[in-house]
Design an enzyme around this catalytic site. Structure first.
Site, PDB file in Angstrom:
ATOM      1  N   GLU A 263       1.041  -0.769  -0.274  1.00 45.96           N
ATOM      2  CA  GLU A 263      -0.226  -0.142  -0.353  1.00 45.96           C
ATOM      3  C   GLU A 263       0.946   1.045   0.118  1.00 45.96           C
ATOM      4  O   GLU A 263       2.166   0.776   0.554  1.00 45.96           O
ATOM      5  CB  GLU A 263      -1.234   0.000   1.265  1.00 45.96           C
ATOM      6  N   HIS A 281      -8.037   0.860   1.646  1.00 46.00           N
ATOM      7  CA  HIS A 281      -8.160   1.006   2.786  1.00 46.00           C
ATOM      8  C   HIS A 281      -8.794   2.449   4.047  1.00 46.00           C
ATOM      9  O   HIS A 281      -8.216   2.595   4.639  1.00 46.00           O
ATOM     10  CB  HIS A 281      -6.367   1.389   3.549  1.00 46.00           C
TER      11      HIS A 281
END
Length: 531
Positions: A263, A281
Site C-alpha cells: 500500500e 483501506h
C-alpha cells in the site's frame, strides 16, 4: 510540574481538550509531524507524543527524546513507530485497537453485501446509461454460511451482525474458547472445515508469520466453488496472485478487499477483474471512528502520565487504573527485590526465577515481573525501566521463569526472587504489610523483617558476639544515624545477616573500617528508589 504532551498530527479539538482538562500541558501543532527535523529539535521537551500516521517516530527521533515516556497512536497501525527502538529507550507505545472496531466490522459487512449483489459494477453500468438488469444476478446472504477467520474484537462484531442478517456463522480462531463461541452464537471449527463449508469468508486476524497468506493457493483450492471472500484486516493475508487465478477460473465467485500486500496499491492482479470490489483501506474511515480513536488515545496517555495506568500498550503489560492503585505497593516491592539482587550480584546473571505466593499470584504478574527485572537491570544500567528491562534481559540471554502457589505461610502473600549465576543462587523474599509499606522478609533463606529505606547497609558474618556493638559503635563514631536495624541468622553460630536502614549513605571510609575488623564476610551499601 505538569506532564507535557506534543500532538504532532491532526487530532480533534475535543481530544486536545481532554489533555488540558486532565491538567496536562499540551502543545497542538500538526505541522511538526511532517517536519522530522523540527520534531527532532523539540521532542526532548515532552513526556508524551500523540500521533496519527503522518508522524514518523524513528530511532533518530527517539534518540533526541530525552524525556519521552509514551507515544500514543490514534488508530491501530503503528508501522510509523520504531517499536524496538522505543522499547530499548524505555518508551511505551500505545495504540487504540477498539476505537474503530465497529466501523471496520461495518465496512466488512458492506463489502460482503456489495460483492453479493455486484453493486459497484451495476452502479458503473447504470451511470454509463446502460440498463443491464439481467447481467447482474446476485445471491442472498440469508441462510448462507459465513466463515469468520479470527473471532476477536472486530471478528466478534462481524459475527453478531451476520447472525442479525440470519446467516449461519462458523469461526476459526485458535484462541476462541467453546464458551466464547457459544456466547457469540457461532460454531467453532478448524480452518479446513471453514474453507469447505463457507459461502462467504471474511478475515479478521493480524498479519504474522502464521497468518501470512492464510488464504494461499492451496487453501483457496479447499474452498467451496462459488465462494466470495472479504478482507478488511491486513494485506498479506491472501495470496493476491492466487486469488486472481481463482477468480478467473470461476472457483471464487467474487472478492472484496480493503487492504493489500503493498500500500498504497496502485496496481494489483485483482484490479479490473469482474466482481472484485476494492477500496483504499477505508476500514477506519468514518467520522465517528476518527473521533473515537483520538479521544481514546488522549485518555490512555493521560491515565499513564498521571496515574501509571497502562492500556493497549504494544511493548508493556497493560495495567488498569484500578490495578495500578491496588498493585502500587507490590510494584514497589518487586522493584526493591530486583534492586537488592542486582546490587548484590557482580557476575553475569543466567536466570531469574520469580515465585508469587498467595493473593499476589492473582495480580497482573506480567507487570510485576517487569518491575522485578527493571530493578535488577538498573544496578548496571540506570536508564532502564519496566519497558526496556525485559528487552535488555533478553539481549543478555537471561532465562526468566515464573511460578505461582496458594498461600503457604504466615503471610497472606509474598514474592520470592531467585537470581542464578554460574557460581551461585541468591534469593530474597518480600511482602507488603497493611500499611502499604514493602518489607524484606527473607534473605538467603534467613528470616528477617526489614523496612526498605533509600540508603541501606547489608552485612553478612558468622554468628558471633559483638557484631551489633561493632556496627552501632562504628556508625555512631562517624555520625551515621541508623533509622532501623534488622538482624537474622540461620541458627546459632552459623550464617548471620544484618540490614541497616540509614538516614544518609555511609561514607566509603566507614565501610572500610567495618571490613578491617575481620568480622564481616560482606559489607555492602545499597540504594533503593523509595519515591
Amino acid at each position: 510540574m505538569a506532564p507535557k504532551v506534543l500532538v504532532s498530527d491532526k487530532l480533534s479539538e475535543t481530544a486536545v481538550q481532554i489533555f488540558r482538562d486532565r491538567g496536562i500541558d499540551v502543545t497542538f501543532d500538526p505541522s511538526i509531524g511532517k517536519d522530522k527535523d523540527k520534531l527532532r529539535e523539540v521532542i526532548g521537551q515532552y513526556d508524551g507524543l500523540a500521533i496519527r500516521s503522518a508522524t514518523k517516530v524513528t530511532e533518530k527521533i527517539l534518540e533526541a527524546a530525552t524525556n519521552l515516556k509514551v507515544v500514543g497512536r490514534a488508530g491501530i497501525g503503528v508501522d510509523n513507530v520504531d517499536i524496538p527502538a522505543a522499547s530499548k529507550k524505555g518508551v511505551i507505545v500505545m495504540n487504540t485497537p477498539f476505537g474503530n472496531s465497529v466501523t471496520t466490522a461495518e465496512h466488512a459487512i458492506s463489502l460482503m453485501m456489495a460483492v453479493a449483489r455486484q453493486i459497484p459494477e451495476a452502479n458503473a453500468s447504470t451511470h454509463a446509461g446502460k440498463w443491464e438488469k439481467s447481467r447482474f444476478m446476485g445471491v442472498e446472504l440469508t441462510a448462507k454460511t459465513l466463515g469468520v477467520i479470527g473471532a476477536g474484537n472486530i471478528g466478534g462484531i462481524v459475527c453478531d451482525r451476520a447472525l442479525g442478517l440470519k446467516m449461519k456463522v462458523v469461526a476459526y480462531d485458535p484462541f476462541l474458547s467453546e464458551e466464547r463461541a457459544t456466547k457469540l452464537g457461532v460454531t467453532k471449527v478448524d480452518l479446513d472445515t471453514l474453507l469447505a463449508r463457507a459461502d462467504f469468508i471474511t478475515l479478521h486476524v493480524p498479519l504474522t508469520d502464521k497468518t501470512r497468506n492464510i488464504l494461499s493457493a492451496e487453501n483457496l483450492a479447499k474452498t467451496k466453488k462459488g465462494v466470495r471472500i472479504v478482507n478488511c484486516a491486513r494485506g498479506g493475508l491472501i495470496d493476491e496472485d492466487a486469488l486472481a487465478e481463482a477468480l478467473k477460473s470461476g472457483h471464487v465467485a467474487g472478492a472484496a478487499l480493503d487492504v493489500f500486500a503493498v500500500e498504497p496499491a496502485t496496481e494489483s492482479p485483482l484490479f479490473g477483474l469482474p466482481n472484485v470490489v476494492v477500496t483504499p483501506h477505508l476500514g477506519a474511515s468514518t467520522t465517528e471512528a476518527q473521533e473515537n480513536v483520538a479521544l481514546q488515545v488522549a485518555e490512555q496517555m493521560s491515565d499513564y502520565l498521571l496515574s501509571g495506568a497502562v492500556q493497549n500498550a504494544l511493548n508493556m503489560p497493560s495495567v488498569t487504573a484500578e490495578e495500578a492503585r491496588i498493585m502500587g505497593p507490590w510494584l514497589k516491592l518487586a522493584a526493591h527485590l530486583g534492586a537488592f539482587a542486582g546490587q548484590m550480584t557482580d557476575e553475569p546473571i543466567k536466570a531469574i526465577n520469580i515465585l508469587y505466593d498467595g493473593k499476589v499470584a492473582e495480580m497482573n504478574l506480567d507487570a510485576l515481573g517487569c518491575g522485578v527485572i527493571a530493578g535488577i537491570m538498573k544496578a548496571t544500567n540506570p536508564d532502564v525501566n519496566m519497558v526496556s528491562a525485559p528487552v535488555v534481559a533478553k539481549e543478555r540471554g537471561v532465562q526468566i521463569s515464573t511460578t505461582t502457589q496458594a498461600k503457604s505461610g504466615v503471610f497472606d502473600a509474598y514474592i520470592k526472587l531467585t537470581v542464578v549465576t554460574d557460581t551461585r543462587e541468591r534469593s530474597i523474599a518480600g511482602t507488603v504489610f497493611s500499611d502499604g509499606k514493602p518489607r524484606f522478609i527473607q534473605i538467603k533463606g534467613i528470616t528477617i523483617d526489614a523496612e526498605v529505606g533509600q540508603h541501606m547497609l547489608y552485612t553478612t558474618n558468622e554468628d558471633t558476639p559483638g557484631i551489633i556493638g561493632t556496627l552501632g559503635q562504628t556508625m555512631g563514631e562517624n555520625s551515621v544515624n541508623i533509622a532501623n536495624f534488622t538482624l537474622g541468622r540461620s541458627e546459632a553460630g552459623k550464617d548471620a545477616i544484618a540490614l541497616l536502614y540509614l538516614d544518609a549513605p555511609a561514607p566509603e571510609a566507614v565501610l572500610e573500617k567495618l571490613r578491617a575488623t575481620g568480622l564481616f564476610q560482606q559489607v555492602r551499601p545499597l540504594v533503593f528508589d523509595v519515591a
